[in-house]
Each structure stands twice: as C-alpha cells, then as structure tokens.
Design a protein around this motif. Structure first.
Motif, PDB file in Angstrom:
ATOM      1  N   GLU A 138       0.824  -1.206   0.000  1.00 12.58           N
ATOM      2  CA  GLU A 138       0.000   0.000   0.000  1.00 12.58           C
ATOM      3  C   GLU A 138       0.863   1.263   0.000  1.00 12.58           C
ATOM      4  O   GLU A 138       0.496   2.285  -0.577  1.00 12.58           O
ATOM      5  CB  GLU A 138      -0.930   0.004   1.218  1.00 12.58           C
ATOM      6  CG  GLU A 138      -1.965  -1.111   1.239  1.00 12.58           C
ATOM      7  CD  GLU A 138      -1.375  -2.458   1.674  1.00 12.58           C
ATOM      8  OE1 GLU A 138      -2.080  -3.476   1.537  1.00 12.58           O
ATOM      9  OE2 GLU A 138      -0.208  -2.475   2.151  1.00 12.58           O
ATOM     10  N   GLU A 139       2.017   1.192   0.654  1.00 13.01           N
ATOM     11  CA  GLU A 139       2.909   2.351   0.686  1.00 13.01           C
ATOM     12  C   GLU A 139       3.536   2.591  -0.679  1.00 13.01           C
ATOM     13  O   GLU A 139       3.634   3.744  -1.141  1.00 13.01           O
ATOM     14  CB  GLU A 139       3.999   2.156   1.740  1.00 13.01           C
ATOM     15  CG  GLU A 139       4.955   3.333   1.847  1.00 13.01           C
ATOM     16  CD  GLU A 139       5.916   3.205   3.008  1.00 13.01           C
ATOM     17  OE1 GLU A 139       7.036   3.736   2.904  1.00 13.01           O
ATOM     18  OE2 GLU A 139       5.549   2.577   4.030  1.00 13.01           O
ATOM     19  N   THR A 168      -0.022  -7.980  -8.605  1.00 10.00           N
ATOM     20  CA  THR A 168      -0.481  -7.505  -7.301  1.00 10.00           C
ATOM     21  C   THR A 168      -0.422  -5.990  -7.211  1.00 10.00           C
ATOM     22  O   THR A 168      -1.378  -5.338  -6.784  1.00 10.00           O
ATOM     23  CB  THR A 168       0.369  -8.126  -6.172  1.00 10.00           C
ATOM     24  OG1 THR A 168       0.294  -9.549  -6.253  1.00 10.00           O
ATOM     25  CG2 THR A 168      -0.135  -7.684  -4.805  1.00 10.00           C
ATOM     26  N   LEU A 169       0.704  -5.401  -7.618  1.00 14.38           N
ATOM     27  CA  LEU A 169       0.833  -3.947  -7.540  1.00 14.38           C
ATOM     28  C   LEU A 169      -0.040  -3.255  -8.587  1.00 14.38           C
ATOM     29  O   LEU A 169      -0.603  -2.186  -8.326  1.00 14.38           O
ATOM     30  CB  LEU A 169       2.293  -3.533  -7.727  1.00 14.38           C
ATOM     31  CG  LEU A 169       2.575  -2.032  -7.553  1.00 14.38           C
ATOM     32  CD1 LEU A 169       2.169  -1.559  -6.155  1.00 14.38           C
ATOM     33  CD2 LEU A 169       4.044  -1.720  -7.806  1.00 14.38           C
ATOM     34  N   ALA A 170      -0.173  -3.847  -9.763  1.00 15.81           N
ATOM     35  CA  ALA A 170      -0.982  -3.240 -10.823  1.00 15.81           C
ATOM     36  C   ALA A 170      -2.441  -3.094 -10.409  1.00 15.81           C
ATOM     37  O   ALA A 170      -3.149  -2.211 -10.910  1.00 15.81           O
ATOM     38  CB  ALA A 170      -0.880  -4.066 -12.102  1.00 15.81           C
ATOM     39  N   ALA A 171      -2.898  -3.961  -9.496  1.00 15.93           N
ATOM     40  CA  ALA A 171      -4.276  -3.883  -9.017  1.00 15.93           C
ATOM     41  C   ALA A 171      -4.467  -2.744  -8.019  1.00 15.93           C
ATOM     42  O   ALA A 171      -5.607  -2.377  -7.706  1.00 15.93           O
ATOM     43  CB  ALA A 171      -4.677  -5.210  -8.371  1.00 15.93           C
ATOM     44  N   ALA A 172      -3.342  -2.176  -7.527  1.00 14.97           N
ATOM     45  CA  ALA A 172      -3.442  -1.158  -6.487  1.00 14.97           C
ATOM     46  C   ALA A 172      -2.840   0.181  -6.866  1.00 14.97           C
ATOM     47  O   ALA A 172      -3.062   1.183  -6.174  1.00 14.97           O
ATOM     48  CB  ALA A 172      -2.748  -1.669  -5.208  1.00 14.97           C
ATOM     49  N   HIS A 200      -3.166  -6.292 -17.558  1.00 14.22           N
ATOM     50  CA  HIS A 200      -3.376  -5.017 -16.878  1.00 14.22           C
ATOM     51  C   HIS A 200      -3.118  -3.810 -17.784  1.00 14.22           C
ATOM     52  O   HIS A 200      -3.109  -2.670 -17.312  1.00 14.22           O
ATOM     53  CB  HIS A 200      -2.476  -4.936 -15.643  1.00 14.22           C
ATOM     54  CG  HIS A 200      -2.928  -5.817 -14.515  1.00 14.22           C
ATOM     55  ND1 HIS A 200      -3.961  -5.480 -13.668  1.00 14.22           N
ATOM     56  CD2 HIS A 200      -2.493  -7.042 -14.116  1.00 14.22           C
ATOM     57  CE1 HIS A 200      -4.142  -6.450 -12.778  1.00 14.22           C
ATOM     58  NE2 HIS A 200      -3.268  -7.409 -13.030  1.00 14.22           N
ATOM     59  N   GLY A 201      -2.885  -4.063 -19.071  1.00 11.37           N
ATOM     60  CA  GLY A 201      -2.726  -2.967 -20.022  1.00 11.37           C
ATOM     61  C   GLY A 201      -1.401  -2.239 -19.927  1.00 11.37           C
ATOM     62  O   GLY A 201      -1.317  -1.059 -20.289  1.00 11.37           O
ATOM     63  N   LEU A 202      -0.363  -2.926 -19.470  1.00 12.74           N
ATOM     64  CA  LEU A 202       0.941  -2.302 -19.310  1.00 12.74           C
ATOM     65  C   LEU A 202       1.822  -2.573 -20.526  1.00 12.74           C
ATOM     66  O   LEU A 202       1.814  -3.676 -21.079  1.00 12.74           O
ATOM     67  CB  LEU A 202       1.654  -2.825 -18.050  1.00 12.74           C
ATOM     68  CG  LEU A 202       0.844  -2.833 -16.758  1.00 12.74           C
ATOM     69  CD1 LEU A 202       1.720  -3.307 -15.608  1.00 12.74           C
ATOM     70  CD2 LEU A 202       0.267  -1.462 -16.474  1.00 12.74           C
ATOM     71  N   GLY A 203       2.591  -1.589 -20.931  1.00 19.74           N
ATOM     72  CA  GLY A 203       3.554  -1.792 -21.995  1.00 19.74           C
ATOM     73  C   GLY A 203       4.835  -2.366 -21.438  1.00 19.74           C
ATOM     74  O   GLY A 203       5.281  -1.995 -20.339  1.00 19.74           O
TER      75      GLY A 203
END
Length: 318
Positions: A138-139, A168-172, A200-203
C-alpha cells in the motif's frame, strides 16, 4: 525512428531506448554527449537512467545534455528505490550488488534529487527499481499515486518484478509500464510476467535484449579482453549464461544474420523488439561506435520464417 504507445496509455516512446548505466564509468561525458546527440538525431526519445547508475555519475552527465537536446524532445525514464553496494575487493573479485529500499522516504528523496540533477520539473516515466519485501504494498502504491498526482511524474511503472508481484501492484497502483530483462536467451518472462502485463494494459520495456552481448556472437571464439566476460565484476554472470542452449541460439542468430546480410546484433534486437506487448527496448553502448551499430539495426524487419525459427530454437522446454 518509430514511436510506440506504451500499453493502454497515451505515453509514446521510441521503440529503441538509450541506456545510461555505463555513463561515468565506461563512457565519459564527451562520448555520452555524442551518443545522446546521435540518438536524438535518429529520432530516439526514450532515455533510461537512475540515481544508482555509477553512484549518480550517469545523472550528473545527463542533466546538462537534456538542456542541450531539448527537454520536450526526450522521454525521461528513471527508476528509484535502489542503490549500488560495492563488495570489498579484499574478500575476492569485486562485484556490485543492489540494495533495495522502496519506502516512501527513499523513493521521494531520490525522485526530488533526480529532478534537480536533470534540471526538469517532471519525469515522463518513474519506476520502482525492484520488489521490496520490507515495504508494504500500500505504501509503494501510494507513493506512485502521489508522485503522479503532484505532477512530478507523468506515468509510473516497475522493474524487475515477478509476474505475481506485477499483477499484485498493478491492481493497487496507476501503472503504465513494466520493465524486465527479455531476450532470445531470457524468455522465462513469457510464462507469467508478459501475460500479467498485457492483462493489466501495461507496456513492456525490454532490458538486456542482447543478453550482455552474448547474442552479438562476440563470445563464440573466446572471451574478448574488452568485454563484460573479461570484467571481474560481470564475468560470473556472463559465464553462467554461456551454456549449450546459448550456443545453439547464437549459432541460429549468426546464420540468420549471414543470410540477411546484416549483423547478429541487428537480428537479436529486431526479434525482441517485435514481440507482442513490447513497447520499447533499452540498449546500452560503451561508445559512439557501438551505438552506431545499434541505430543501424533499427530499420531491419525480420521475415516471418526467421522470426519463427529463432522462436523455436530459443524456446525453453522445461
């Protein structure tokens, strides 16, 4: 040079990016200036750097050059959250290991320091250098969101994450790019990392597309004295990659290059450049001569049959 959109975002970058990790060590300020000028003249925009590169020397060299080239003509990509730790040479061959710290305190301190050194009020792309098991997710997500919201950063991303970490991070967090080592010799990321990025739509921004120079064919007849394989700090990494599979892949790359009348370097770069999801690839050059060869590879388009053959010979079966 062709410009590509990074994932499902409005960020556009050149499909070849310029690395600065040797600036201040193997590449002096004069040659760095020549490299950046040639890169920009060829239509390149994406420039990759970090406060950790050469203990900050890379950014100190790059800062004045940004003003010379023109800030609006460059896409500055910087990673924060790590620092280089040099081992004691008395204990054996000198090596460099990376200390990870993605806490908000360290990330924001490095970000503000980078902005001052590069003489700009914002970065186009800011990435977390590595997964930090000691900093709450979260940080990290909150730090990226804050940097974007306050205008210091236009887009955010990550480097060196595993597939599950990325997802995990892409969801947050508001992520746009995922940077990872990816080459004909490093295709493990295709199992989880690449699908996670695409979901997650990341390049994807590929690093080490030449596998430390192995894919240029320079190690086929031994270890050149001026290569990374002869450097105590990087020799172990290179030697560990020179296995039977690497020999087969390099032979195939050289054969393809001979048939096309081009260099193995160009073939290896063109293959990774055109893989699904890849927005750009970061390539480093020790000097302007090496960069000239890299830029020349930009125009090569591989025939489908060769692309498929290289994919087959480099595929991992385990």
């Amino acid at each position: 040079m062709e410009q590509r959109t990074v994932g499902r975002s409005g960020l556009r970058v050149s499909r070849l990016g310029l690395a600065t990790h040797t600036w201040g060590r193997e590449t002096d300020a004069e040659d760095a200036a020549a490299q950046l000028a040639a890169f920009a003249e060829a239509g390149g925009t994406l420039v990759d750097t970090s406060p950790a590169y050469c203990d900050g020397a890379a950014q100190r060299i790059l800062g004045p050059l940004v003003a010379e080239i023109g800030r609006e003509d460059l896409v500055l990509s910087v990673c924060s959250g790590q620092r280089a730790v040099h081992t004691d040479p008395a204990a054996g061959p000198a090596t460099i290991r990376w200390s990870v710290d993605a806490s908000r305190r360290t990330m924001m301190r490095q970000l503000d320091q980078t902005l001052r050194m590069l003489g700009t009020d914002h970065l186009d792309l800011w990435t977390v250098a590595a997964w930090d098991p000691h900093t709450p997710l979260e940080e990290v997500a909150g730090t990226l969101e804050y940097a974007v919201r306050t205008g210091r950063v236009r887009y955010a991303g990550v480097r060196g994450y595993d597939g599950w970490q990325l997802a995990t991070l892409a969801a947050a967090a508001p992520l746009t790019a995922a940077q990872t080592p990816y080459s004909l010799l490093a295709r493990g990321v295709e199992h989880e990392f690449v699908p996670a990025a695409q979901h997650h739509g990341l390049g994807i921004i590929a690093t080490a597309p030449l596998a430390g120079g192995i894919l240029t064919g320079k190690y086929r007849d031994g270890v050149p004295a001026d290569s990374r394989g002869a450097d105590e700090a990087t020799a172990a990494e290179i030697n560990a990659s020179l296995d039977d599979r690497a020999v087969r892949v390099v032979d195939a790359v050289v054969t393809a290059a001979d048939g096309l009348g081009t260099s193995p370097l160009a073939v290896a770069l063109a293959w990774i450049r055109d893989q699904p999801g890849v927005a750009s690839m970061i390539v480093g050059a020790r000097d302007i001569g090496q960069l000239t060869g890299v830029l020349a590879a930009e125009t090569l388009e591989l025939p489908r049959a060769i692309t498929a053959a290289l994919g087959d010979v480099s595929a991992r079966t385990e």
